[in-house]
Design a protein around this motif. Structure first.
Motif, PDB file in Angstrom:
ATOM      1  N   GLU A 133       0.825  -1.206   0.000  1.00  0.00           N
ATOM      2  CA  GLU A 133       0.000   0.000   0.000  1.00  0.00           C
ATOM      3  C   GLU A 133       0.856   1.252   0.000  1.00  0.00           C
ATOM      4  O   GLU A 133       0.562   2.225  -0.710  1.00  0.00           O
ATOM      5  CB  GLU A 133      -0.928  -0.018   1.214  1.00  0.00           C
ATOM      6  CG  GLU A 133      -2.016  -1.081   1.145  1.00  0.00           C
ATOM      7  CD  GLU A 133      -2.986  -0.964   2.304  1.00  0.00           C
ATOM      8  OE1 GLU A 133      -2.905   0.036   3.054  1.00  0.00           O
ATOM      9  OE2 GLU A 133      -3.819  -1.877   2.462  1.00  0.00           O
ATOM     10  N   LEU A 134       1.929   1.226   0.799  1.00  0.00           N
ATOM     11  CA  LEU A 134       2.831   2.372   0.848  1.00  0.00           C
ATOM     12  C   LEU A 134       3.490   2.611  -0.505  1.00  0.00           C
ATOM     13  O   LEU A 134       3.589   3.753  -0.978  1.00  0.00           O
ATOM     14  CB  LEU A 134       3.892   2.149   1.920  1.00  0.00           C
ATOM     15  CG  LEU A 134       4.979   3.226   2.039  1.00  0.00           C
ATOM     16  CD1 LEU A 134       4.365   4.558   2.436  1.00  0.00           C
ATOM     17  CD2 LEU A 134       6.038   2.806   3.054  1.00  0.00           C
ATOM     18  N   VAL A 135       3.931   1.537  -1.136  1.00  0.00           N
ATOM     19  CA  VAL A 135       4.573   1.652  -2.445  1.00  0.00           C
ATOM     20  C   VAL A 135       3.590   2.183  -3.484  1.00  0.00           C
ATOM     21  O   VAL A 135       3.941   3.033  -4.315  1.00  0.00           O
ATOM     22  CB  VAL A 135       5.152   0.292  -2.885  1.00  0.00           C
ATOM     23  CG1 VAL A 135       5.585   0.321  -4.347  1.00  0.00           C
ATOM     24  CG2 VAL A 135       6.334  -0.097  -1.998  1.00  0.00           C
ATOM     25  N   ALA A 136       2.351   1.705  -3.422  1.00  0.00           N
ATOM     26  CA  ALA A 136       1.341   2.173  -4.377  1.00  0.00           C
ATOM     27  C   ALA A 136       1.093   3.677  -4.192  1.00  0.00           C
ATOM     28  O   ALA A 136       0.952   4.420  -5.170  1.00  0.00           O
ATOM     29  CB  ALA A 136       0.049   1.392  -4.200  1.00  0.00           C
ATOM     30  N   GLU A 137       1.034   4.136  -2.939  1.00  0.00           N
ATOM     31  CA  GLU A 137       0.824   5.553  -2.686  1.00  0.00           C
ATOM     32  C   GLU A 137       2.037   6.356  -3.130  1.00  0.00           C
ATOM     33  O   GLU A 137       1.895   7.443  -3.710  1.00  0.00           O
ATOM     34  CB  GLU A 137       0.559   5.774  -1.193  1.00  0.00           C
ATOM     35  CG  GLU A 137       0.306   7.215  -0.795  1.00  0.00           C
ATOM     36  CD  GLU A 137      -0.964   7.802  -1.412  1.00  0.00           C
ATOM     37  OE1 GLU A 137      -1.169   9.023  -1.272  1.00  0.00           O
ATOM     38  OE2 GLU A 137      -1.763   7.044  -2.019  1.00  0.00           O
ATOM     39  N   ARG A 138       3.237   5.828  -2.878  1.00  0.00           N
ATOM     40  CA  ARG A 138       4.461   6.491  -3.355  1.00  0.00           C
ATOM     41  C   ARG A 138       4.431   6.645  -4.864  1.00  0.00           C
ATOM     42  O   ARG A 138       4.708   7.728  -5.405  1.00  0.00           O
ATOM     43  CB  ARG A 138       5.674   5.669  -2.920  1.00  0.00           C
ATOM     44  CG  ARG A 138       7.052   6.269  -3.219  1.00  0.00           C
ATOM     45  CD  ARG A 138       7.616   5.867  -4.580  1.00  0.00           C
ATOM     46  NE  ARG A 138       7.484   4.474  -4.934  1.00  0.00           N
ATOM     47  CZ  ARG A 138       8.375   3.542  -4.596  1.00  0.00           C
ATOM     48  NH1 ARG A 138       9.455   3.852  -3.909  1.00  0.00           N
ATOM     49  NH2 ARG A 138       8.187   2.282  -4.984  1.00  0.00           N
TER      50      ARG A 138
END
Length: 243
Positions: A133-138
């Protein structure tokens, strides 16, 4: 004057042949120990020493095979029972072989001593948290920055030419956009050793995006002021050369 020239000369071929045969058998047998050590130690090469009552045996191995097997008795000179250079002296080989069984026993005792070494080591581990999820938001934020960078590149391409760089300072830090045609080649923050918010290689870390994304708006505002200045300069140009 020729006395002794006709005397028979004893041949030593049988001794040499026996020595070579024995050395070859030792290499094969010690090779089994070398392979066991290589597997246990987890490497292609290494060295191990084994003590006996009569001396020290050193086995050096590489790629699971014996490089050399050296016997260093408590009294007397060392002997390379197995070597890549030359076969051992028969007398020295005989002395070493008298202790060879003790060497194998010392190795076997070592092998037995490490049995069960991993019995109490845990083989179940905590679940690993996902950063998906963090990578997708990044990636979403970086993509928005890329859209802005490409829009700036398109304007610079139209005003300045096919390629170049636009640089300014935001919050005391250098920001540099390089364009190639109407797309952003990179957006670098902090000089030559800085962080690439945009590049051809991959996105920056989420930590760097969090640190720098807040200044993107100020960077764009500075760029817009730059464009306004360019348009003001062009508006003052007339065909008669007066401004």
């Amino acid at each position: 004057m020729t006395e002794g020239l006709d005397a028979a000369v004893e041949e030593m071929g049988d001794v040499s042949e026996r020595r070579d045969e024995l050395a070859a058998r030792v290499r094969t047998h010690a090779g089994k120990i070398a392979r066991e050590l290589a597997v246990f130690e987890g490497g292609d090469y290494g060295q191990a020493e084994f003590e006996t009552d009569s001396g020290t045996w050193t086995l050096k191995y590489e790629a699971g095979d014996v490089q050399y097997l050296r016997y260093d008795p408590t009294s007397g000179s060392e002997t390379y029972v197995v070597s890549s250079k030359q076969p051992p002296d028969p007398d020295a080989l005989e002395t070493a072989m008298a202790d060879y069984a003790a060497f194998v026993t010392a190795y076997n005792e070592y092998a037995q001593s490490v049995e069960g070494l991993l019995e109490n080591v845990p083989d179940e581990f905590p679940a690993v948290e996902s950063t998906a999820e963090l990578v997708a938001e990044r990636d979403r934020i970086v993509e928005r920055i890329r859209d802005v960078g490409n829009a700036m590149a398109s304007e610079l391409y139209r005003y300045e030419g096919e390629y170049g760089t636009y640089a300014t300072t935001v919050s005391g830090t250098r920001w540099e956009l390089k364009w190639d045609g109407d797309v952003a080649a990179y957006l670098r923050v902090g000089g030559s050793d800085g962080t690439y918010l945009l590049s051809q290689y991959g996105p920056p870390s989420a930590t760097e995006v969090r640190r720098l994304a807040g200044d993107v708006e100020a960077f764009v505002e500075t760029f817009n002021e730059h464009v306004d200045d360019l348009e003001a300069d062009l508006s003052r140009v007339s065909f008669d050369g007066n401004t």
